[in-house]
Design a protein around this motif. Structure first.
Motif, mmCIF file in Angstrom:
data_model
loop_
_atom_site.group_PDB
_atom_site.id
_atom_site.type_symbol
_atom_site.label_atom_id
_atom_site.label_comp_id
_atom_site.label_asym_id
_atom_site.label_seq_id
_atom_site.Cartn_x
_atom_site.Cartn_y
_atom_site.Cartn_z
ATOM 1 N N UNK A 49 1.780 3.413 11.454
ATOM 2 C CA UNK A 49 1.092 3.135 10.189
ATOM 3 C C UNK A 49 0.780 4.443 9.463
ATOM 4 N N UNK A 50 0.244 5.419 10.209
ATOM 5 C CA UNK A 50 -0.105 6.701 9.598
ATOM 6 C C UNK A 50 1.120 7.424 9.061
ATOM 7 N N UNK A 51 2.221 7.357 9.798
ATOM 8 C CA UNK A 51 3.455 8.039 9.362
ATOM 9 C C UNK A 51 4.015 7.393 8.104
ATOM 10 N N UNK A 52 4.141 6.069 8.112
ATOM 11 C CA UNK A 52 4.698 5.375 6.964
ATOM 12 C C UNK A 52 3.791 5.512 5.739
ATOM 13 N N UNK A 53 2.492 5.506 5.963
ATOM 14 C CA UNK A 53 1.546 5.662 4.856
ATOM 15 C C UNK A 53 1.721 7.013 4.181
ATOM 16 N N UNK A 54 1.871 8.048 4.987
ATOM 17 C CA UNK A 54 2.031 9.373 4.395
ATOM 18 C C UNK A 54 3.339 9.483 3.617
ATOM 19 N N UNK A 55 4.389 8.848 4.102
ATOM 20 C CA UNK A 55 5.655 8.873 3.365
ATOM 21 C C UNK A 55 5.523 8.117 2.046
ATOM 22 N N UNK A 56 4.808 6.982 2.056
ATOM 23 C CA UNK A 56 4.552 6.241 0.822
ATOM 24 C C UNK A 56 3.790 7.106 -0.178
ATOM 25 N N UNK A 57 2.795 7.800 0.323
ATOM 26 C CA UNK A 57 1.946 8.619 -0.557
ATOM 27 C C UNK A 57 2.752 9.756 -1.184
ATOM 28 N N UNK A 58 3.548 10.447 -0.381
ATOM 29 C CA UNK A 58 4.285 11.596 -0.907
ATOM 30 C C UNK A 58 5.321 11.178 -1.950
ATOM 31 N N UNK A 59 6.034 10.089 -1.701
ATOM 32 C CA UNK A 59 7.003 9.623 -2.692
ATOM 33 C C UNK A 59 6.320 9.189 -3.982
ATOM 34 N N UNK A 60 5.183 8.514 -3.840
ATOM 35 C CA UNK A 60 4.442 8.065 -5.026
ATOM 36 C C UNK A 60 3.926 9.253 -5.821
ATOM 37 N N UNK A 61 3.365 10.228 -5.138
ATOM 38 C CA UNK A 61 2.839 11.406 -5.823
ATOM 39 C C UNK A 61 3.959 12.187 -6.526
ATOM 40 N N UNK A 62 5.126 12.277 -5.881
ATOM 41 C CA UNK A 62 6.225 13.014 -6.510
ATOM 42 C C UNK A 62 6.674 12.322 -7.792
ATOM 43 N N UNK A 63 6.788 10.999 -7.748
ATOM 44 C CA UNK A 63 7.155 10.256 -8.951
ATOM 45 C C UNK A 63 6.103 10.433 -10.037
ATOM 46 N N UNK A 64 4.829 10.393 -9.654
ATOM 47 C CA UNK A 64 3.744 10.541 -10.626
ATOM 48 C C UNK A 64 3.752 11.929 -11.251
ATOM 49 N N UNK A 65 4.000 12.946 -10.450
ATOM 50 C CA UNK A 65 3.988 14.310 -10.986
ATOM 51 C C UNK A 65 5.122 14.512 -11.982
#
Length: 454
Positions: free
Chosen positions: A374-390
């Protein structure tokens, strides 16, 4: 984005000069207002909110849309509106929030923990958000987060990154209530990004005032194999403007909305239209879903709805509509990240405290590995989302990034919800624990379009 310039002494937000000196003053002021408003005590009673939309849980309702307030027509007709500047490109993959962004996230996180989370279960059961929660969101400026400072908002530049951070923080409290609180801001952000001068001067003053209108972004439709880029709702040109026909579903707070942004096909291209509540031919009925129930979802029916020629929001070649879809999907990714974080925060102490066969179940490798996944997949979700947002904030093409983020958040977010239920065993199946609600909410990420926008 500058928080200090927008919350001025003696201004519409009512903060003192000491509070408006710096971001810390703003954060403290916002937290103090939430703490002293008795919201926590009132919501702690877990009472049912008193809104007519609750009847959707007892067989539904159908009525005409809320009569729109009188939006004063102003601004230069046909003139381009104010556009927020693109964020400064850093040149490196650095997603660290700015000081102002972090201050805002801290305030919203406090709101999510102390106000939103305690009200979530009752709001989910009632299919509506309590007024106290919505008012708390208005007090900290959620509706004007994406509105340019020149138009009375708090954004000096495109707010995709700040909006993503805020949406994630709010969803940690509850996804449904987050959608309800953010829905009006989605329309205000759309007006800031694509509105003409006339549209901005007509509608945005209401969002920056004390009496913020309920507004909704309506893109979703109740059709099989729905393709958001090819809406079934149609717009037909007439001598005085356009006539809209179709049905929109999953419209947040649709029963109370005074202004809609509706997606429709015009001459073979998807286009956005501004439709005021109370327009003849508009009707709304309850549309409760499996998840995101606290958002008060409704179905909007348009029957020969006539709108003027200046009701078109943005371009008519489909580019504005496509960007709106992408920014909306980005917001849903942020909602998924925040809700998945809530799952991780809940199951981690649970598996350490829950005992079976004389020891915590966290000692079992199958349990420990599931939490780690859960922690691993969550962090991958967060990083992809943040990159798209930036990239969106910098005005760069982010189509690829948001597509990857949505695919990952839809698949892994739903899996995280399922694993959360699994880790709690029988407790995960009952409403005594919030994980079953988060699981239902996370399933919406793959199918919801529109509604929220950053």
């Amino acid at each position: 984005m500058s928080l200090t310039k927008s919350f001025r002494p003696g201004g519409k937000h009512g903060l003192s000069s000491r509070e408006s000196r710096d971001p810390i003053g703003y954060a403290v002021a916002a937290l103090t207002k939430v703490a002293q408003s008795e919201l926590i005590d009132r919501i702690g009673l877990r009472r049912q909110a008193e809104q007519a939309v609750f009847t959707v849980t007892r067989g539904g309702f159908k009525t005409m849309t809320t009569a729109s307030r009188s939006f004063a027509r102003s601004g230069r007709k046909g003139a381009p509106g104010v556009r927020p500047a693109s964020a400064e490109a850093k040149g490196v993959f650095d997603l660290t929030p700015t000081e102002d962004q972090q201050m805002l996230v801290d305030v919203v996180s406090e709101l999510a923990d102390e106000v939103v989370r305690p009200a979530a279960a009752d709001a989910d059961a009632a299919c509506a958000a309590p007024d106290e929660v919505l008012e708390a969101g208005r007090e900290i400026g959620l509706p004007i987060l994406g509105v340019p400072e020149a138009l009375g908002g708090i954004s000096e530049e495109r707010s995709a990154m700040a909006g993503t951070l805020v949406t994630e923080a709010l969803a940690r409290g509850d996804m449904g209530l987050a959608v309800a609180a953010l829905a009006p801001g989605a329309v205000a952000t759309a007006l800031g990004l694509w509105g003409t001068d006339e549209q901005q001067q007509t509608y945005l003053p209401a969002f920056t005032g004390d009496d913020v209108p309920v507004a909704a972004l309506a893109l979703n439709e109740p059709t099989v194999l729905f393709d958001v880029l090819a809406p079934s709702t149609t717009a037909t040109r007439v001598s005085e403007g356009y006539v809209l026909n179709g049905v929109k579903s999953a419209v947040a707070r649709g029963a109370d909305a005074e202004l809609f942004v509706v997606g429709a096909e015009l001459d073979g291209e998807p286009v956005l239209f501004l439709v005021e509540g109370g327009t003849p031919g508009l009707s709304v009925e309850g549309d409760p879903a499996m998840g995101v129930r606290a958002a008060g979802l409704a179905r909007l029916t348009l029957t020969d709805v006539a709108v003027p020629a200046n009701a078109v929001l943005g371009s008519t070649d489909g580019t504005t509509y496509t960007e709106c879809v992408r920014l909306s999907r980005l917001a849903w990714c942020a909602l998924a990240v925040g809700t998945a974080q809530a799952v991780l925060d809940y199951v981690t102490p649970y598996v350490k405290e829950r005992e079976a066969f004389g020891e915590p179940i966290a000692h079992r490798q199958s349990v420990a590995f599931m939490v780690a996944d859960i922690a691993i997949e969550l962090q991958s979700m967060r990083l992809l989302t943040y990159k798209a947002a930036s990239r969106a904030a910098a005005g760069k093409d982010f189509a690829r990034e948001v597509a990857l983020a949505r695919k990952l958040c839809a698949d892994k977010g739903m899996r995280i919800g399922l694993d959360g239920v699994q880790l709690l065993g029988g407790h995960g199946f009952v409403k005594e624990h919030p994980v079953e609600r988060w699981y239902r909410d996370l399933r919406a990420v793959a199918i919801m379009e529109g509604t929220v926008l950053v």
